[in-house]
Motif scaffolding. Structure first.
Motif, PDB file in Angstrom:
ATOM      1  N   TRP A 242     -31.101  32.344  18.617  1.00  8.62           N
ATOM      2  CA  TRP A 242     -29.840  31.469  19.062  1.00  8.62           C
ATOM      3  C   TRP A 242     -28.631  32.180  19.272  1.00  8.62           C
ATOM      4  N   ARG A 245     -28.677  33.954  22.721  1.00  9.20           N
ATOM      5  CA  ARG A 245     -28.520  32.995  23.815  1.00  9.20           C
ATOM      6  C   ARG A 245     -27.026  32.548  23.760  1.00  9.20           C
ATOM      7  N   ARG A 246     -26.594  32.150  22.795  1.00  8.86           N
ATOM      8  CA  ARG A 246     -25.106  31.900  22.736  1.00  8.86           C
ATOM      9  C   ARG A 246     -24.124  32.843  22.701  1.00  8.86           C
TER      10      ARG A 246
END
Length: 437
Positions: A242, A245-246
């Protein structure tokens, strides 16, 4: 001719295994000394923890600029064992050593096994290339490097040798590397101890006869261990994915992780969950009033630290999580607290790393033979219950843990995870049909 060929191979394994063991032992001794000094400095100067975000930013910038494939960590070593790709970069050893020491200096919750394995793999591959060995022997020396790093950093030479064979492929022991792995692990341990390194001494639990009732309690215990192991593995992998990706820029990602650890530290108001956490492990053996939440806090601190990209391993934090969870489960099930802590400590890592045999042996080397039947039961059951997942996504698997047909090829655990998240058509022949858990 047959005898001369066997003698030549034996001598080759002994010599090269010993060379790998020496370099691993020296590296582990230096690493453990630096780690001890960093921990002592942080404990004496708690304000250093506030600098963890800055340390994350600097480490992230260095790794983003010069890390390259080194950022693959343990998975790079395991992938190289299987694929025989380009040499594991020699710079991996100093980079992970410095990165791990700085992580601990500023309070990150991480271990030391990952660093030892990566240093061992890097140095072993350097030895393999220096001696210009063939592809098969190179793979055996990489397994020996894993064994030498693991055995020397924990002072458990037999477990180190078995770990080097067991961790490569889930459910299979690579006996072809047994002798060089054993030599590297034993020599590495002897060198590390000879250089003055003192390993943690754990309390020896009292004997507990194995009865049907006790076995039943251990089965319940194993379910708890497996559940927490899954939380740890999934939490770390999902948080890491996560964040990548962020927040694609590594320095910012690590700075954010360091900030989160500082906030957690201020929230709980204790240093117990920073660094290795060895005092917390020892406390779990002795304190019948250990807070029930101790294992959960250490899990969160470690998942945030490693998920954000900080350097270090998972073993010692998993020992903390397992020992403190074992303390709590033992109290609830009417088992001795010290034995529960010992069994939980080893079984937690066994379940998370898919290495029940190595960790059962490690428990014996750390706390004595009386733990063996109990830890073997819990480690094996927890290993099966965790399914096809683990802290090392590069581990391969050739057959489902719960049986079934052989897969067409060895499949990396990362592929099993992708199959779980993106299931194929019903009845397809992908790895999801082989009990991917």
């Amino acid at each position: 001719m047959r005898w001369s060929g066997s003698a030549r191979v034996l001598a080759q394994w002994l010599v090269l295994g010993a060379v790998v063991g020496v370099v691993c032992g020296v590296a582990s001794a230096g690493f453990l000394w630096l780690l001890e000094e960093a921990t002592r400095l942080r404990v004496g100067q708690p304000a250093l923890v506030y600098a963890l975000p800055l340390a994350g930013w600097v480490l992230g910038a260095v790794y983003a600029r010069w890390g390259g494939p080194v950022r693959g960590g343990n998975n790079l070593v395991l992938d190289t064992v299987h694929t025989g790709d380009a040499q594991v970069p020699l710079r991996m050893a100093p980079m992970v050593l410095v990165g791990t020491v700085l992580t601990h200096l500023f309070g990150g919750s991480a271990g030391r096994e990952g660093t030892a394995v990566q240093m061992g793999g890097s140095l072993a591959d350097w030895v393999a290339h220096r001696f210009r060995v063939g592809v098969d022997l190179r793979r055996e020396l990489l397994a020996a490097g894993i064994a030498g790093g693991f055995g020397s950093v924990f002072g458990t030479p037999v477990a180190g040798a078995v770990f080097g064979l067991e961790v490569v492929v889930v459910g299979r022991l690579g006996y072809e590397a047994l002798l060089p792995a054993l030599v590297a692990s034993v020599v590495g341990d002897l060198v590390t101890r000879g250089l003055g390194t003192h390993h943690t001494v754990y309390p020896v639990p009292g004997a507990l006869p194995l009865t049907l009732l006790v076995v039943g309690k251990w089965l319940v215990f194993a379910v708890g261990v497996a559940g927490v192991a899954v939380l740890f593995v999934e939490g770390m992998h999902r948080l890491k994915a996560w964040l990548e990706r962020r927040v694609p820029w590594l320095p910012l990602r690590m700075a954010m992780g360091g900030t989160a650890v500082v906030l957690l530290w201020l929230w709980v108001g204790t240093d117990a969950y920073l660094g290795l956490g060895v005092p917390g492990i020892l406390r779990a053996f002795q304190d019948p009033a250990l807070p029930v939440s101790a294992f959960a806090w250490k899990l969160v601190f470690t998942v945030v630290t490693l998920g954000a990209g900080f350097l270090g391993g998972e073993v010692t934090p998993l020992f903390f999580i397992g020992a403190s969870l074992g303390n709590v489960l033992a109290r609830g099930l009417g088992l001795p607290v010290d034995l529960g802590a010992a069994v939980g400590m080893a079984a937690m890592f066994a379940a998370a790393a898919n290495t029940p045999l190595a960790l059962s042996i490690m428990a014996v080397e750390l706390v004595g033979a009386g733990v063996l039947p109990h830890v073997m039961i819990v480690a094996t059951v927890a290993y099966l219950l965790t399914g096809h997942r683990g802290i090392y996504p590069a581990q391969r698997i050739g057959r489902g843990k719960h049986g079934g047909p052989l897969l067409a090829r060895w499949v990396a655990l990362r592929e099993m995870e992708e199959a779980r998240e993106k299931p194929g058509p019903r009845g397809s022949a992908g790895p999801e049909n082989h009990g991917s858990g």
